[in-house]
Design an enzyme around this catalytic site. Structure first.
Site: not given
Length: 399
Positions: A10, A91, A180, A239, A387
């Site tokens: 990643n 990823r 996601h 956020r 993940e």
């Protein structure tokens, strides 16, 4: 150690996270991170078994960073020869309309990922750096792109499209891509296996610093909370989540803020941090329960009420879309570890027959577990996402 393993990468703008995964057992054979790439001094950390190696060295760019990763494998183990790497999984945040599943990285695929950079300007360019360096340094194994958006390519148009003038929307690729997706796909599939049913109506709550919800019916996603970007949807660590788009115009006209300033405000200075000064939920709960200043307590309590209410609104609307609900699954850092968030959401859903097992909910564990009572109308599950394992398994299809 398995005879074969997958190296999952990643690559961020200033970091490289990696994990060597046994795709059969799900075990992380080794893992680590390279941080502060491009700074005067960087940090590399490699974990193999009980051994932890951490060094502070200059890391000029991603090429140097990836070379450090390979050096640490050789120096601290397992060596890449011992590991039997059969594929490298990368990823990738944004796959646009091009990718509805994993893709073997060819020059053409690499160019398509670059083409999508305007849709993920903070992520896809960094992923490309990792891809280019890894392909150069490990040319003899397949490199596979696994996209956060791929699972949600299955969304029906009624969920995927905005009510934006069609020509503009199509010209500039404005639609809901979600994010996601690798986690939502992995968790929803594992829940079906766990409960022995493939006809479930599921809501998956991926709650971390970034947070998203998905509605999954019979194994297929029918809606998700994130949209063109990961800003839409739930209140998050920094956020805003859902907000009237006219707030942008208002702040430009009245406050004189630029587009970039509003972007930074919405993405990095809002959410839980913007309302309380803290983005970590543990700190927010500490403010609620222990802060000696009543104003701080109230501010934190109000923020938590907004957070839980946003969850409640999505669970309610997705239940209607699904035509009923069998399972709510909590996953990711907050979902897996914050028993109070789970309890408060369950209590808000109590009028609909949702019942949480208070004691089971308090148990901290890395194992999947049911935290609802046997007579609850909806099964509540805590399920750790993985993940890296999901990426490894998808990459293995090209090995």
């Amino acid at each position: 150690m398995s005879a074969s393993s997958v190296l999952v990468i990643n690559s961020g703008s200033s970091s490289i996270k990696y994990q060597l995964v046994d795709p059969e057992t799900g075990d992380a054979i080794a893992k680590g991170i390279v941080e502060r790439i491009g700074d005067s001094m960087g940090i590399v950390r490699h974990v193999h078994g009980e051994s932890v190696t951490e060094e502070e060295i200059p890391i000029a760019d991603h090429t140097v960073g990836m070379r450090e990763v390979l050096r640490l494998f050789d120096a601290e183990g397992p060596t890449l020869a011992e590991a039997g790497i059969v594929a490298v999984g990368h990823r990738i945040v944004q796959g646009g309309r091009h990718f509805d599943g994993p893709a073997l990285i060819t020059d053409e695929v690499r160019d398509l990922i670059e083409e999508l950079c305007p849709l993920a300007p903070l992520h896809n360019p960094a992923h490309l750096k990792g891809i280019d360096v890894a392909r150069e340094l490990m040319p003899d194994v397949p490199h596979v792109a696994v996209f956060d958006t791929a699972f949600f390519q299955q969304l029906p148009d009624r969920s995927a499209l905005y009510a934006l003038e069609t020509e503009t929307a199509e010209k500039y690729s404005v639609r809901r891509y979600g994010a996601h997706g690798t986690s939502h796909q992995f968790v929803s599939q594992e829940i079906s296996t766990m409960l022995g049913r493939d006809d479930l109506k599921q809501i998956v709550l991926h709650l971390g610093n970034g947070a998203s919800v998905s509605a999954v019916k019979n194994g297929h996603p029918i809606d998700t909370s994130m949209g063109l970007t990961p800003l839409e949807g739930l209140m998050m660590g920094t956020r805003t989540g859902d907000i009237d788009p006219a707030v942008v115009f208002h702040l430009q006209r009245v406050a004189g803020m630029s587009v970039d300033e509003v972007d930074t405000l919405f993405n990095k200075k809002s959410g839980m941090k913007g309302m309380t000064g803290e983005s970590d939920m543990r700190s927010v709960w500490a403010m609620i329960h222990n802060d000696e200043d009543p104003e701080n307590q109230q501010r934190a309590r109000t923020a938590m009420d907004v957070y839980v209410n946003r969850l409640l609104k999505y669970v309610g609307s997705y239940t209607a879309e699904l035509g009923g609900l069998d399972v709510i699954t909590f996953t990711a850092g907050i979902g897996e570890n914050d028993s109070d968030v789970r309890r408060e959401l369950a209590e808000a859903l109590a009028p609909f027959g949702v019942k949480i097992d208070v004691e089971a909910n308090k148990v901290r564990s890395g194992e999947p577990r049911i935290v609802s009572t046997p007579d609850s109308t909806v099964t509540l599950v805590v399920f750790p996402t993985n993940e890296e394992l999901a990426i490894a398994r998808q990459a293995l299809t090209f090995a």
